[in-house]
Design an enzyme around this catalytic site. Sequence first.
Site, PDB file in Angstrom:
ATOM      1  N   ASP A 103     -14.644  -9.084  -3.012  1.00 12.78           N
ATOM      2  CA  ASP A 103     -14.140  -8.569  -1.741  1.00 12.78           C
ATOM      3  C   ASP A 103     -13.892  -7.077  -1.937  1.00 12.78           C
ATOM      4  OD1 ASP A 103     -12.613  -7.755   0.445  1.00 12.78           O
ATOM      5  OD2 ASP A 103     -11.559  -9.665   0.615  1.00 12.78           O
ATOM      6  N   ASN A 125     -15.425  -0.877   5.584  1.00 15.64           N
ATOM      7  CA  ASN A 125     -16.535   0.049   5.786  1.00 15.64           C
ATOM      8  C   ASN A 125     -16.402   1.358   5.016  1.00 15.64           C
ATOM      9  OD1 ASN A 125     -17.245  -1.907   7.614  1.00 15.64           O
ATOM     10  ND2 ASN A 125     -17.269  -0.570   9.395  1.00 15.64           N
ATOM     11  N   SER A 174     -24.921   4.312   9.048  1.00 17.63           N
ATOM     12  CA  SER A 174     -25.385   3.865  10.363  1.00 17.63           C
ATOM     13  C   SER A 174     -25.753   5.098  11.172  1.00 17.63           C
ATOM     14  CB  SER A 174     -24.282   3.079  11.080  1.00 17.63           C
ATOM     15  OG  SER A 174     -24.555   2.943  12.462  1.00 17.63           O
ATOM     16  N   TYR A 217     -15.319   1.987  14.203  1.00 15.78           N
ATOM     17  CA  TYR A 217     -16.537   1.699  13.424  1.00 15.78           C
ATOM     18  C   TYR A 217     -17.354   2.972  13.223  1.00 15.78           C
ATOM     19  CZ  TYR A 217     -21.192  -0.023  12.288  1.00 15.78           C
ATOM     20  OH  TYR A 217     -22.415  -0.232  11.697  1.00 15.78           O
ATOM     21  N   LYS A 226     -18.444   5.192   9.654  1.00 17.98           N
ATOM     22  CA  LYS A 226     -19.813   5.498   9.238  1.00 17.98           C
ATOM     23  C   LYS A 226     -20.023   7.007   9.099  1.00 17.98           C
ATOM     24  CE  LYS A 226     -21.161   1.302   8.796  1.00 17.98           C
ATOM     25  NZ  LYS A 226     -21.467   0.773   7.448  1.00 17.98           N
TER      26      LYS A 226
END
Length: 240
Positions: A49, A93, A124, A137, A141
């Site tokens: 993890d 992330n 991304s 999110y 990135k």
Amino acid sequence: GGIGLDTSKELLKRDMKNLVILDRIKNPAAIAELKALNPKVCVTFYPYDVTVPIAETTKLLKTIFAQLKTIDVLINGAGILDDHQIERTIAVNYTGLVNTTTAIMEFWDKRKCGPGGIICNIGSVTGFNAIYQVPVYSGTKAAVVNFTSSLAKLAPITGVTAYTVNPGITRTTLVQKFNSWLDVEPQVAKKLLAHPTQPPLACAENFVKAIELNQNGALWKLDLGTLEAIKWCKHWDSGI
């Protein structure tokens, strides 16, 4: 699953010795499938993890290095897309990626007599231009892009090179349904998928091409079945 599984399949078509998969979820069927694709490659799985402390990651890496002796490439690919889970999105992330990278430096950094290595971080296209309905999110990135660019510039000091692969919208379970920040757009997934997308296999094929090109500091865009090097515009320089 998704891009990670298809990329693993593509990697196994190449001449390699070992493929080590670290994942929170154990998927024996997927591991068995990968092992069958190329019996010459030793495929191993370890539960991991990315949100664990660095000390725990270092302990796991010691076990892996003791078994394999050398590791050439680390691909940081864990990611979630759910702007309701703010802390976890950042933890998985970005923080997890930074911590895993920091932990492997113990074994790779040439200042510690390490052999160097290669970091491949999955970003991304939202790291270039955000999906503004999912700013958490998209922000993680963008952070991945900046962190990786810094790693690349530090390569003369550490011996560790780095680059990012930045997929466009890919038809995986990640984008089928997800939450926007503060529910600013409840239909964000549906609206996003109304535009052209790419299948995971097309993304995976270009992913492996980027790995083979192995360009330190590269910002690869993997969108609509294409592979493109992005030139980042410099608007400020620390001068250091």
